[in-house]
Design an enzyme around this catalytic site. Structure first.
Site, short mmCIF file in Angstrom:
data_model
loop_
_atom_site.label_atom_id
_atom_site.label_comp_id
_atom_site.label_asym_id
_atom_site.label_seq_id
_atom_site.Cartn_x
_atom_site.Cartn_y
_atom_site.Cartn_z
N TYR A 10 -38.74 18.01 9.98
CA TYR A 10 -39.30 16.84 10.67
C TYR A 10 -38.23 15.76 10.80
CZ TYR A 10 -42.31 12.82 11.61
OH TYR A 10 -42.89 11.69 12.17
N SER A 53 -39.10 7.68 13.94
CA SER A 53 -39.61 7.58 12.58
C SER A 53 -38.55 7.00 11.65
CB SER A 53 -40.01 8.98 12.08
OG SER A 53 -40.24 9.01 10.70
#
Length: 334
Positions: A184, A171
């Site tokens: 996250y 990501s």
């Protein structure tokens, strides 16, 4: 480093001898997180467009995405090319069952080759770190990082024997941490550096390891579908002092996020440029270590993050996210 290793590194740097490997039904690819979003899109693409044999791993075999993939397995091919399996990365027994089923699939035809493992499954929970309860923090670390590690370790002997490659979907949060996504981002940053280490380790065995950053498509996947349930759990965990301090800001914050909540239909992601980059990561004889797919806005911000000192990066990050903050909520009250 030996001279052969140095020569190989130079050839890769210069892109010498780079070509695309052909793939067909004899090439087997295992993809995780196929219930919706990117995973579902890649499973359909590899089956319908690349004509590969796909092992699509879903968290829930009764999900709409899993049912659609199961329908593909009933198409009139000479041999079945879509195998949909249930996988819970938090359960070691589930990982072992997927490994055993993959072995069975590969044993069905001696021409089968395990071409790639695509670690795509992940979970996300929006909320400041103080808000998130321990099980939410641990869920993200366990699924995104530790579960991915466990599955990869279980499959590595098969991958090594058949010279399959590993594509880890990370990501932009692994490049630049964002507020309200601390656990996250931590999981994706760890995944990024684990990928780098794994790439160096496995080169000597002829295995490729790729970091694939697909950009943001939270509105086209179910990674944040349970955000409002997560918010309710956070709210229940607040002390009286936290309620007094955060309640107004908390409600504005989660009201803003209602757009990402709720389940979306599978296979909404339609991005030919993204799929072209994935195909190169999958079939190139000399894949790049890192593929980044992003709109121009992401690219500009990423360049500024690299260029600017930390105080400016922090300010730019808030501008990039464009989400409610404690300061803006206080201003609205005033």
């Amino acid at each position: 480093m030996s001279s052969s290793h140095l020569l190989r590194a130079l050839r890769r740097t210069l892109g010498l001898g780079r070509s695309q490997l052909p793939v067909d039904g004899r090439n087997v690819i295992l993809i995780t997180g196929c219930d919706s979003g990117l995973g579902h899109c890649l499973a359909v693409y590899c089956h319908n467009v690349l004509s590969m044999t796909v092992v699509s791993c879903c968290h829930n075999l009764k999900s709409d995405g899993a049912r659609l993939l199961q329908q593909l397995s009933s198409q009139g091919d000479e041999r079945r090319r879509m195998h949909t399996l249930e996988l819970d990365l938090l359960q070691p027994c589930s990982i072992r069952l997927v490994h055993d089923r993959l072995q069975d699939i590969l044993a069905e035809d001696t021409s089968y080759q395990l071409t790639a493992l695509v670690n795509n499954a992940g979970v996300m929970c929006f909320g400041e770190f103080e808000w998130q309860v321990p099980e939410q923090i641990e869920m993200q670390i366990n699924c995104n990082l530790l579960g991915t590690m466990r599955l990869t370790r279980q499959l590595l002997p098969l991958l090594r024997q058949q010279r399959g490659r590993i594509i880890n979907v990370t990501s932009h949060c692994g490049l630049q941490a964002l507020p309200a996504l601390a656990p996250y981002a931590a999981s994706k940053a760890a995944l990024r550096f684990w990928t780098d280490s794994l790439r160096i380790e496995l080169q000597q065995y002829g295995l490729e390891v790729v970091n694939f950053i697909p950009g943001s498509f939270v509105l086209d996947s179910n990674i944040a579908a349970r955000q409002q349930q997560h918010a309710q759990r956070m709210r229940e965990g607040f002390s009286a002092e936290q309620h007094a301090h955060y309640d107004v800001y908390f409600e504005q914050f989660n009201g803003y996020l209602k757009i990402v909540s709720g389940y979306k239909a599978p296979n909404q992601l339609k991005d030919e440029a993204l799929l072209a980059k994935f195909k190169d990561a999958l079939t190139s004889t000399q894949p790049s270590a890192l593929y980044i797919h992003e709109p121009w806005r992401y690219r500009v911000y990423r360049w500024l993050f690299w260029l600017c000192p930390t105080p400016l990066v922090d300010w730019l990050t808030l501008r990039f996210c464009a989400m409610p903050t404690y300061e803006t909520s206080e201003q609205k009250i005033g």
